[in-house]
Motif scaffolding. Structure first.
Motif, PDB file in Angstrom:
ATOM      1  N   TYR A  64     -63.437-162.554  -9.479  1.00  0.00           N
ATOM      2  CA  TYR A  64     -63.690-163.935  -9.081  1.00  0.00           C
ATOM      3  C   TYR A  64     -64.065-164.042  -7.604  1.00  0.00           C
ATOM      4  O   TYR A  64     -64.923-164.836  -7.232  1.00  0.00           O
ATOM      5  CB  TYR A  64     -62.471-164.817  -9.354  1.00  0.00           C
ATOM      6  N   LEU A  65     -63.392-163.270  -6.752  1.00  0.00           N
ATOM      7  CA  LEU A  65     -63.678-163.328  -5.314  1.00  0.00           C
ATOM      8  C   LEU A  65     -65.062-162.778  -4.983  1.00  0.00           C
ATOM      9  O   LEU A  65     -65.751-163.299  -4.112  1.00  0.00           O
ATOM     10  CB  LEU A  65     -62.630-162.547  -4.522  1.00  0.00           C
ATOM     11  N   SER A  66     -65.465-161.725  -5.644  1.00  0.00           N
ATOM     12  CA  SER A  66     -66.672-161.002  -5.227  1.00  0.00           C
ATOM     13  C   SER A  66     -67.957-161.435  -5.916  1.00  0.00           C
ATOM     14  O   SER A  66     -69.042-161.101  -5.456  1.00  0.00           O
ATOM     15  CB  SER A  66     -66.476-159.500  -5.441  1.00  0.00           C
ATOM     16  N   ASP A  67     -67.863-162.182  -7.008  1.00  0.00           N
ATOM     17  CA  ASP A  67     -69.093-162.529  -7.727  1.00  0.00           C
ATOM     18  C   ASP A  67     -69.915-163.599  -6.989  1.00  0.00           C
ATOM     19  O   ASP A  67     -69.502-164.098  -5.943  1.00  0.00           O
ATOM     20  CB  ASP A  67     -68.789-162.939  -9.168  1.00  0.00           C
ATOM     21  N   LEU A 112     -60.629-156.638  -0.219  1.00  0.00           N
ATOM     22  CA  LEU A 112     -61.118-157.577  -1.224  1.00  0.00           C
ATOM     23  C   LEU A 112     -62.354-158.266  -0.669  1.00  0.00           C
ATOM     24  O   LEU A 112     -62.278-159.010   0.300  1.00  0.00           O
ATOM     25  CB  LEU A 112     -60.051-158.623  -1.552  1.00  0.00           C
ATOM     26  N   LYS A 113     -63.489-158.003  -1.272  1.00  0.00           N
ATOM     27  CA  LYS A 113     -64.741-158.590  -0.818  1.00  0.00           C
ATOM     28  C   LYS A 113     -64.865-160.018  -1.341  1.00  0.00           C
ATOM     29  O   LYS A 113     -64.690-160.264  -2.523  1.00  0.00           O
ATOM     30  CB  LYS A 113     -65.916-157.730  -1.257  1.00  0.00           C
ATOM     31  N   VAL A 114     -65.174-160.938  -0.441  1.00  0.00           N
ATOM     32  CA  VAL A 114     -65.298-162.347  -0.791  1.00  0.00           C
ATOM     33  C   VAL A 114     -66.765-162.734  -0.751  1.00  0.00           C
ATOM     34  O   VAL A 114     -67.448-162.503   0.252  1.00  0.00           O
ATOM     35  CB  VAL A 114     -64.485-163.228   0.180  1.00  0.00           C
ATOM     36  N   GLY A 115     -67.265-163.312  -1.836  1.00  0.00           N
ATOM     37  CA  GLY A 115     -68.636-163.779  -1.905  1.00  0.00           C
ATOM     38  C   GLY A 115     -68.775-165.180  -1.325  1.00  0.00           C
ATOM     39  O   GLY A 115     -67.793-165.848  -0.997  1.00  0.00           O
ATOM     40  N   SER A 116     -70.012-165.637  -1.194  1.00  0.00           N
ATOM     41  CA  SER A 116     -70.288-166.979  -0.690  1.00  0.00           C
ATOM     42  C   SER A 116     -69.822-168.049  -1.675  1.00  0.00           C
ATOM     43  O   SER A 116     -69.657-167.788  -2.866  1.00  0.00           O
ATOM     44  CB  SER A 116     -71.794-167.139  -0.458  1.00  0.00           C
ATOM     45  N   ASN A 117     -69.631-169.245  -1.131  1.00  0.00           N
ATOM     46  CA  ASN A 117     -69.309-170.435  -1.925  1.00  0.00           C
ATOM     47  C   ASN A 117     -68.008-170.296  -2.710  1.00  0.00           C
ATOM     48  O   ASN A 117     -67.951-170.520  -3.915  1.00  0.00           O
ATOM     49  CB  ASN A 117     -70.474-170.779  -2.866  1.00  0.00           C
ATOM     50  N   ILE A 164     -64.694-160.768   4.590  1.00  0.00           N
ATOM     51  CA  ILE A 164     -65.598-161.914   4.569  1.00  0.00           C
ATOM     52  C   ILE A 164     -66.701-161.607   5.565  1.00  0.00           C
ATOM     53  O   ILE A 164     -66.600-161.918   6.745  1.00  0.00           O
ATOM     54  CB  ILE A 164     -64.848-163.219   4.929  1.00  0.00           C
ATOM     55  N   ALA A 165     -67.749-160.950   5.090  1.00  0.00           N
ATOM     56  CA  ALA A 165     -68.833-160.499   5.968  1.00  0.00           C
ATOM     57  C   ALA A 165     -70.166-160.714   5.276  1.00  0.00           C
ATOM     58  O   ALA A 165     -70.322-160.398   4.095  1.00  0.00           O
ATOM     59  CB  ALA A 165     -68.656-159.021   6.306  1.00  0.00           C
ATOM     60  N   ASN A 207     -69.875-170.243   3.627  1.00  0.00           N
ATOM     61  CA  ASN A 207     -69.274-171.318   2.849  1.00  0.00           C
ATOM     62  C   ASN A 207     -68.005-170.856   2.129  1.00  0.00           C
ATOM     63  O   ASN A 207     -67.902-170.931   0.905  1.00  0.00           O
ATOM     64  CB  ASN A 207     -70.306-171.892   1.859  1.00  0.00           C
ATOM     65  N   VAL A 208     -67.008-170.411   2.878  1.00  0.00           N
ATOM     66  CA  VAL A 208     -65.744-169.912   2.326  1.00  0.00           C
ATOM     67  C   VAL A 208     -64.588-170.712   2.916  1.00  0.00           C
ATOM     68  O   VAL A 208     -64.517-170.895   4.134  1.00  0.00           O
ATOM     69  CB  VAL A 208     -65.548-168.409   2.636  1.00  0.00           C
ATOM     70  N   ILE A 209     -63.699-171.180   2.068  1.00  0.00           N
ATOM     71  CA  ILE A 209     -62.490-171.885   2.492  1.00  0.00           C
ATOM     72  C   ILE A 209     -61.280-171.137   1.938  1.00  0.00           C
ATOM     73  O   ILE A 209     -61.244-170.790   0.760  1.00  0.00           O
ATOM     74  CB  ILE A 209     -62.464-173.343   1.960  1.00  0.00           C
ATOM     75  N   ILE A 210     -60.290-170.898   2.803  1.00  0.00           N
ATOM     76  CA  ILE A 210     -59.020-170.278   2.376  1.00  0.00           C
ATOM     77  C   ILE A 210     -57.917-171.210   2.853  1.00  0.00           C
ATOM     78  O   ILE A 210     -57.858-171.554   4.031  1.00  0.00           O
ATOM     79  CB  ILE A 210     -58.839-168.878   2.981  1.00  0.00           C
ATOM     80  N   GLN A 211     -57.045-171.619   1.936  1.00  0.00           N
ATOM     81  CA  GLN A 211     -56.026-172.596   2.294  1.00  0.00           C
ATOM     82  C   GLN A 211     -54.736-172.347   1.532  1.00  0.00           C
ATOM     83  O   GLN A 211     -54.753-172.011   0.351  1.00  0.00           O
ATOM     84  CB  GLN A 211     -56.552-173.998   1.976  1.00  0.00           C
ATOM     85  N   THR A 212     -53.636-172.497   2.238  1.00  0.00           N
ATOM     86  CA  THR A 212     -52.263-172.432   1.717  1.00  0.00           C
ATOM     87  C   THR A 212     -51.937-171.156   0.951  1.00  0.00           C
ATOM     88  O   THR A 212     -51.239-171.176  -0.045  1.00  0.00           O
ATOM     89  CB  THR A 212     -51.903-173.669   0.855  1.00  0.00           C
TER      90      THR A 212
END
Length: 162
Positions: free
Chosen positions: A50-53, A122-127, A146-147, A151-156
């Motif tokens: 889910y994070l990387s797609d 853990l690779k994070v994709g856009s949006n 996150i590179a 458009n990435v938000i991380i909260q709580t």
């Protein structure tokens, strides 16, 4: 009978979860995964996917995901380059053998591979929006990469020290 149907529809609907507040300054146009698919992973493999797609999505964490041993362990050279007390952190030697400069503390140790390089992050994709829900939701034992994305938000999400 109409009241029963209304009750079934109300109980069957899932409340949407979104980030709280609004970004300001440079980030004011950030929307993360808003408008995309909302998912709640139950396994580490699902979370990685889910994070990387490339799908716009909001990812809801409802539990602690432990990645400490996800990529296995390595036995290699470690050392303590600092003299702080009572117990300074061990450092993993690199390919340039910089632990040679700290020969008095140089030894062999076994450590988790997670987080030792960008290959083990853990690779994070856009949006994406990553939201922790509840008092025990988060990610343990690995960092987020996150590179080259936007458009990435991380909260709580609960920060965890090892």
């Amino acid at each position: 009978m109409i009241g029963f149907r209304a009750l079934v529809v109300a109980l069957g609907s899932v409340a949407s979860v979104s980030a709280i507040g609004s970004p300001f300054g440079f980030a004011r146009s950030t929307t993360g995964g808003a408008g995309g698919t909302q998912v709640t992973p139950t396994t580490t493999a699902q979370l990685v996917s889910y994070l990387s797609d490339s799908t716009t999505r909001t990812i809801i964490l409802t539990t602690m995901f432990d990645f400490s041993n996800y990529y296995g362990t390595t036995t290699g050279t470690i050392c303590k380059p600092w003299s702080c007390s009572p117990n300074p952190q061990w450092m993993i030697d690199s390919s340039n053998h910089w632990c040679d400069s700290y020969a008095s503390t140089k030894t062999t140790g076994t450590y988790y591979n997670s987080g030792t390089s960008t290959s083990y992050a853990l690779k994070v994709g856009s949006n994406k929006t990553l939201l922790g829900q509840g008092s025990s939701a988060g990610i343990k034992g690995i960092g987020l990469l996150i590179a080259g994305v936007s458009n990435v938000i991380i909260q709580t999400c609960i920060p965890i020290s090892l």
